[in-house]
Design a protein around this motif. Structure first.
Motif, PDB file in Angstrom:
ATOM      1  N   ASN A  70      60.095 111.569  12.646  1.00 39.25           N
ATOM      2  CA  ASN A  70      59.766 112.523  11.586  1.00 39.25           C
ATOM      3  C   ASN A  70      59.678 111.858  10.220  1.00 39.25           C
ATOM      4  O   ASN A  70      58.802 112.204   9.411  1.00 39.25           O
ATOM      5  CB  ASN A  70      60.802 113.648  11.580  1.00 39.25           C
ATOM      6  CG  ASN A  70      60.538 114.691  12.647  1.00 39.25           C
ATOM      7  OD1 ASN A  70      59.804 115.653  12.418  1.00 39.25           O
ATOM      8  ND2 ASN A  70      61.112 114.502  13.832  1.00 39.25           N
ATOM      9  N   ARG A  72      56.273 111.765   7.889  1.00 39.58           N
ATOM     10  CA  ARG A  72      56.293 112.447   6.582  1.00 39.58           C
ATOM     11  C   ARG A  72      56.915 111.496   5.559  1.00 39.58           C
ATOM     12  O   ARG A  72      58.050 111.686   5.116  1.00 39.58           O
ATOM     13  CB  ARG A  72      57.101 113.740   6.681  1.00 39.58           C
ATOM     14  CG  ARG A  72      56.542 114.763   7.659  1.00 39.58           C
ATOM     15  CD  ARG A  72      57.433 115.994   7.727  1.00 39.58           C
ATOM     16  NE  ARG A  72      56.923 117.007   8.629  1.00 39.58           N
ATOM     17  CZ  ARG A  72      57.164 117.029   9.946  1.00 39.58           C
ATOM     18  NH1 ARG A  72      57.929 116.066  10.481  1.00 39.58           N
ATOM     19  NH2 ARG A  72      56.670 117.988  10.702  1.00 39.58           N
ATOM     20  N   TYR A  94      55.055 114.294  21.498  1.00 43.66           N
ATOM     21  CA  TYR A  94      55.150 113.903  20.095  1.00 43.66           C
ATOM     22  C   TYR A  94      55.076 115.130  19.185  1.00 43.66           C
ATOM     23  O   TYR A  94      55.911 115.307  18.283  1.00 43.66           O
ATOM     24  CB  TYR A  94      54.028 112.923  19.745  1.00 43.66           C
ATOM     25  CG  TYR A  94      54.035 112.494  18.299  1.00 43.66           C
ATOM     26  CD1 TYR A  94      54.779 111.400  17.887  1.00 43.66           C
ATOM     27  CD2 TYR A  94      53.312 113.202  17.336  1.00 43.66           C
ATOM     28  CE1 TYR A  94      54.809 111.009  16.556  1.00 43.66           C
ATOM     29  CE2 TYR A  94      53.334 112.821  16.006  1.00 43.66           C
ATOM     30  CZ  TYR A  94      54.089 111.724  15.618  1.00 43.66           C
ATOM     31  OH  TYR A  94      54.118 111.356  14.287  1.00 43.66           O
ATOM     32  N   GLU A  95      54.098 115.985  19.423  1.00 42.37           N
ATOM     33  CA  GLU A  95      53.931 117.162  18.569  1.00 42.37           C
ATOM     34  C   GLU A  95      55.136 118.095  18.663  1.00 42.37           C
ATOM     35  O   GLU A  95      55.556 118.694  17.668  1.00 42.37           O
ATOM     36  CB  GLU A  95      52.650 117.911  18.934  1.00 42.37           C
ATOM     37  CG  GLU A  95      52.320 119.039  17.984  1.00 42.37           C
ATOM     38  CD  GLU A  95      50.915 119.579  18.154  1.00 42.37           C
ATOM     39  OE1 GLU A  95      50.558 120.538  17.439  1.00 42.37           O
ATOM     40  OE2 GLU A  95      50.159 119.057  19.015  1.00 42.37           O
ATOM     41  N   ALA A  96      55.731 118.194  19.867  1.00 37.64           N
ATOM     42  CA  ALA A  96      56.904 119.050  20.038  1.00 37.64           C
ATOM     43  C   ALA A  96      58.090 118.529  19.226  1.00 37.64           C
ATOM     44  O   ALA A  96      58.891 119.317  18.694  1.00 37.64           O
ATOM     45  CB  ALA A  96      57.275 119.134  21.513  1.00 37.64           C
ATOM     46  N   VAL A 135      57.892 116.364  16.497  1.00 44.24           N
ATOM     47  CA  VAL A 135      57.595 116.116  15.088  1.00 44.24           C
ATOM     48  C   VAL A 135      57.034 117.353  14.386  1.00 44.24           C
ATOM     49  O   VAL A 135      57.181 117.495  13.173  1.00 44.24           O
ATOM     50  CB  VAL A 135      56.615 114.923  14.959  1.00 44.24           C
ATOM     51  CG1 VAL A 135      56.203 114.676  13.516  1.00 44.24           C
ATOM     52  CG2 VAL A 135      57.253 113.662  15.532  1.00 44.24           C
ATOM     53  N   GLY A 136      56.395 118.230  15.145  1.00 42.30           N
ATOM     54  CA  GLY A 136      55.800 119.411  14.534  1.00 42.30           C
ATOM     55  C   GLY A 136      54.440 119.141  13.934  1.00 42.30           C
ATOM     56  O   GLY A 136      53.884 119.983  13.214  1.00 42.30           O
ATOM     57  N   LEU A 137      53.892 117.982  14.197  1.00 41.87           N
ATOM     58  CA  LEU A 137      52.561 117.608  13.740  1.00 41.87           C
ATOM     59  C   LEU A 137      51.832 116.919  14.881  1.00 41.87           C
ATOM     60  O   LEU A 137      52.447 116.188  15.663  1.00 41.87           O
ATOM     61  CB  LEU A 137      52.630 116.638  12.559  1.00 41.87           C
ATOM     62  CG  LEU A 137      53.207 117.146  11.234  1.00 41.87           C
ATOM     63  CD1 LEU A 137      53.442 115.964  10.296  1.00 41.87           C
ATOM     64  CD2 LEU A 137      52.265 118.160  10.599  1.00 41.87           C
TER      65      LEU A 137
END
Length: 406
Positions: free
Chosen positions: A322, A326, A382-384, A386-388
């Motif tokens: 994360n 970001r 990855y998306e799960a 990191v949220g991106l």
């Protein structure tokens, strides 16, 4: 957990075989092989001044293997390289003359490769490399995966034409099954871990990884003072530590090996002073590092050239994913998979602990190199975490951040 290397072999000379396999000349051979790969380019090296300031160190560089040879992982360098070299050796033997990498696609070499089958066990990335290498040379690949390997990673291997076989149990169980079946069928096992009587091919796989350090030293203005690299069975850590020791001698950096706390086979081996198999625990999010038994040749190297060993928790790895996605203070965004940022997670933990900082001589003048060993090799996972989406992170960097440093 943290410990300094107390092994009696620490800072002694490498075994001559290991020195030859992982030295400067060997890395040059790997680079020459890579020059014949159509999609080869040196991977980027990113400077993160914002994160360096947060950690109280002088400079931080991330060698980003998430863009290696279209496979998204440093392992693209090992398995495929070993397959190519083994085909050339077999062709030389059968044709009765030396065969070079430039001849790899000659009809007579392709005919030899077509009769060869390569097998391996994998958590995902090594199998993709072996499968890709087999496809490049026109050979057959049979890849064994355990139950913890996601369907997305299995599909990523299968797209290179490999036959996939599921094995009940863990990675170590799949290694045993791949070895058993290959012996019965007369196939060649290309493993990234070694065992008694089987060392040369894992050594070749490790040899492929040395180009990471070769490139990094060319991209940096000055060598690093510290390196943190993650370990599964120990192959990449051993390859990088050995090459740094051989290339830099007394100027080599302080080298720290980082394990997942839930699969800390290298750490426990260092603690015991000999290779040990650790008990299976709850699976770690760092799936590519979920190995419970070290490679003996990797430990032979690390006992001499690693300076410290430590573990990180799953939460540390996810936090790094994360943080890199970001960034702040002008740092570039980097896509790091669940295992990719484990070395950086180790640095963050060490930097926050006064005792570790002192033991590693980590201070405001330190120049630290870490390796992002994989990108989003499982984009859904990855998306799960990191949220991106990985593409969203990549798109936040309008231009390449590849640069020199130190």
């Amino acid at each position: 957990m943290f410990l300094l290397n107390q092994h009696p072999d620490h800072r002694t000379l490498l075994d001559p075989v290991d020195a030859e396999t992982l030295g400067v000349a060997a890395a040059g051979t790997v680079e020459r092989f890579l020059s014949h790969r159509r999609n080869h380019a040196a991977t980027p090296l990113h400077l993160l001044p914002g994160l360096a300031a947060e950690l109280g160190i002088g400079e931080l560089a991330v060698k980003d293997e998430g863009q290696r040879l279209g496979l998204g992982s440093f392992k693209a360098l090992g398995g495929a390289y070993a397959v190519m070299l083994l085909v050339l050796e077999e062709a030389s033997k059968r044709l009765g003359r030396p065969v070079d990498v430039a001849d790899l696609h000659a009809p007579e070499v392709k005919a030899v490769a077509g009769g060869m089958t390569f097998a391996c066990a994998t958590d995902g990335n090594h199998g993709r490399s072996v499968a890709q290498g087999a496809e490049l040379v026109g050979a057959r690949a049979v890849i064994f995966v355990h139950g913890g390997v996601s369907d997305e990673r299995v599909a990523a291997i299968a797209r290179f034409g490999a036959e996939m076989r599921r094995v009940a149990g863990t990675y170590d169980d799949s290694v045993l099954e791949a070895s058993r079946v290959a012996k019965e069928q007369g196939w060649t096992v290309v493993s990234d871990t070694s065992w008694p009587g089987y060392e040369r091919i894992p050594g070749l796989v490790m040899q492929g990884y040395t180009v990471i350090v070769r490139e990094a030293l060319q991209q940096l203005d000055r060598p690093p003072t510290h390196v943190f690299v993650q370990a599964g069975v120990g192959g990449i850590a051993a390859a990088l530590a050995a090459h740094l020791a051989l290339a830099l001698g007394e100027q080599r950096p302080i080298f720290t090996v980082v394990d997942p706390a839930r699969a800390a086979c290298i750490f426990e081996t260092a603690k015991a002073g000999r290779p040990v198999k650790v008990a299976h625990a709850e699976p770690t999010v760092m799936a590519m590092l979920e190995c419970y038994e070290p490679s003996p040749i990797a430990w032979r190297v690390l006992s001499r050239v690693a300076d410290a060993f430590m573990t990180v928790e799953d939460a540390d790895a996810v936090a790094v994913m994360n943080r890199l996605a970001r960034p702040s203070a002008g740092d570039p965004a980097i896509v790091a998979g669940e295992s990719g940022g484990a070395g950086l997670a180790g640095l963050r933990r060490a930097a926050a602990d006064p005792a570790m900082r002192a033991a590693l001589r980590l201070d405001a003048s330190s120049r630290v190199l870490v390796v992002n060993t994989e990108g989003a090799t499982d984009p859904g996972r990855y998306e799960a975490l990191v949220g991106l989406a990985p593409d969203a992170v990549h798109s936040s960097n309008p231009t390449s951040t590849r640069q020199g440093g130190f």
